[in-house]
Design a protein around this motif. Structure first.
Motif, PDB file in Angstrom:
ATOM      1  N   PRO A  98       7.523  -4.378   8.135  1.00 15.87           N
ATOM      2  CA  PRO A  98       7.679  -3.502   7.143  1.00 15.87           C
ATOM      3  C   PRO A  98       8.564  -4.161   5.876  1.00 15.87           C
ATOM      4  CG  PRO A  98       7.999  -2.426   9.013  1.00 15.87           C
ATOM      5  CD  PRO A  98       7.905  -3.665   9.387  1.00 15.87           C
ATOM      6  N   THR A  99       8.579  -3.417   4.724  1.00 17.21           N
ATOM      7  CA  THR A  99       9.130  -3.844   3.665  1.00 17.21           C
ATOM      8  C   THR A  99       9.708  -2.136   2.817  1.00 17.21           C
ATOM      9  OG1 THR A  99       9.286  -4.859   1.537  1.00 17.21           O
ATOM     10  CG2 THR A  99       7.134  -4.001   2.260  1.00 17.21           C
ATOM     11  N   ARG A 100      10.807  -2.464   2.461  1.00 21.59           N
ATOM     12  CA  ARG A 100      11.444  -1.145   1.816  1.00 21.59           C
ATOM     13  C   ARG A 100      10.915  -1.149   0.337  1.00 21.59           C
ATOM     14  NH1 ARG A 100      15.423   1.597   4.157  1.00 21.59           N
ATOM     15  NH2 ARG A 100      16.096   2.318   2.309  1.00 21.59           N
ATOM     16  N   ASP A 101      10.812  -0.055  -0.222  1.00 22.39           N
ATOM     17  CA  ASP A 101      10.372   0.467  -1.626  1.00 22.39           C
ATOM     18  C   ASP A 101      11.385  -0.147  -2.717  1.00 22.39           C
ATOM     19  OD1 ASP A 101      12.035   2.414  -1.436  1.00 22.39           O
ATOM     20  OD2 ASP A 101      10.541   3.792  -1.848  1.00 22.39           O
ATOM     21  N   GLN A 102      12.473  -0.380  -2.341  1.00 22.35           N
ATOM     22  CA  GLN A 102      13.707  -0.965  -3.201  1.00 22.35           C
ATOM     23  C   GLN A 102      13.301  -2.260  -3.639  1.00 22.35           C
ATOM     24  OE1 GLN A 102      15.298   0.819  -0.506  1.00 22.35           O
ATOM     25  NE2 GLN A 102      16.696   2.338  -1.270  1.00 22.35           N
TER      26      GLN A 102
END
Length: 339
Positions: free
Chosen positions: A2-6
């Motif tokens: 997963p990757t963060r939207d920031q």
């Protein structure tokens, strides 16, 4: 993983495209408030309804068209981003001696707004999860809001735009190394004069303004992006133009109801006047909206923080002798917006 939207990076085309299908050559990266992730829609259709098969089920899937989902950007109202959004929303942009002058596009000249490119990149685990360039984007709407209270949230600019579906993956552009250093404008900097009343320093009207919004909607005609010969990408259709429809300007505000309040009288008499609103960071970073003529179409009483106020809706009026309907002027740190 997963990757963060920031980690989302956005690159906004500053200069207008020289032609449909030709990307903007300069980009800026702005920070934003909303958590929307831009994406391409890849359309498909099946042969489920076609006759001559042994059953009613789909046996083949066919591409239809690329579409760029309407992108919505919400930001604190910096002089740079507010000018960028309004320039591409109105369309007729000139720049001289550090000043942008922005007018609505003349339909006798063109039914197309200037196009810009937009790119998004999402980082993931030391790599890149997505890196997409969306070409041929045109502004659908923009609204700048102001309200009482301190801080950057007191003035915000939101916009949404649409693309033809034309895209490049990976983007192939060089992203700016850092987000643009923006000059934010607070509502406490405002000067506001509407229909003969200075709502900041006038008598009557002094200190009576509470909040409001200035908006523009182009009602772009999405189905007409695709036409015979508009183009293909990976055997799916892409659009070749974006035409604006019936454009709608808006100006609304809320102010304290004063004993000398003239809003109702001006509504009943259909009194008209100018409307000039300015947000300022400093002498070289500001945006001014100048409506040559407005009338009041609705005045309603309400309460705000327990105090009596009025909600006022204005109708901007086109007057050719006054130079049209709306003029937006701005100074900021960028020099190539819509150029």
């Amino acid at each position: 993983m997963p990757t963060r939207d920031q980690s989302l990076q956005l690159a906004f085309g500053l200069n207008k495209q020289t032609a449909v299908g030709t990307a903007s050559s300069t980009f800026a990266t702005f920070l934003k408030l909303d958590r929307n992730i831009p994406f391409l829609k890849y359309g498909t259709e099946t042969d489920a309804k076609e006759i001559g098969k042994p059953n009613e089920f789909a046996q083949n899937v066919y591409p239809t068209a690329y579409d760029f989902a309407p992108a919505a950007i919400e930001k604190y109202a910096s002089a740079e981003f507010t000018c960028w959004a309004w320039a591409y929303a109105l369309g007729n942009v000139s720049y001289a001696t550090g000043l942008y002058t922005i007018l609505p596009e003349d339909p006798a000249t063109s039914l197309e707004l200037p196009y810009f490119s937009f790119a998004s990149k999402l980082l993931e685990g030391g790599g890149t999860a997505m890196d997409e360039l969306y070409l041929d984007c045109a502004m659908e709407d923009v609204v700048t809001t102001f309200e009482y209270g301190p801080g950057r949230k007191s003035a915000q600019t939101k916009c949404s735009f649409m693309g033809t579906g034309n895209n490049t993956i990976p983007s192939g552009i060089t992203y700016p190394t850092s987000a643009l250093s923006e000059n934010y404008m607070l509502s406490s900097s405002m000067s506001i004069s509407v229909n003969g009343v200075d709502y900041v320093a006038g008598t009557p009207g002094a200190k009576s303004i509470l909040k409001g919004s200035i908006g523009w909607k182009n009602n772009v005609i999405a189905p007409l992006r695709y036409y015979p010969g508009s183009g293909l990408l990976n055997n799916a259709a892409i659009g070749g133009r974006i035409l604006y429809g019936d454009r709608v300007p808006t100006l609304n505000f809320t102010a304290f109801f004063l004993s000398t309040s003239a809003e109702y009288a001006k509504l009943i008499a259909q009194t008209s006047g100018t409307a000039v609103l300015t947000l300022t960071h400093d002498a070289t970073h500001f945006v001014t909206w100048d409506f040559g003529k407005v009338i009041f179409t609705s005045v309603e009483r309400k309460t705000e923080e327990g105090l009596v106020a009025v909600d006022v809706m204005c109708e901007p009026i086109y007057v050719a002798s006054l130079g049209g309907l709306l003029t937006v002027t701005s100074k900021n740190s960028l020099t190539t917006i819509a150029q």
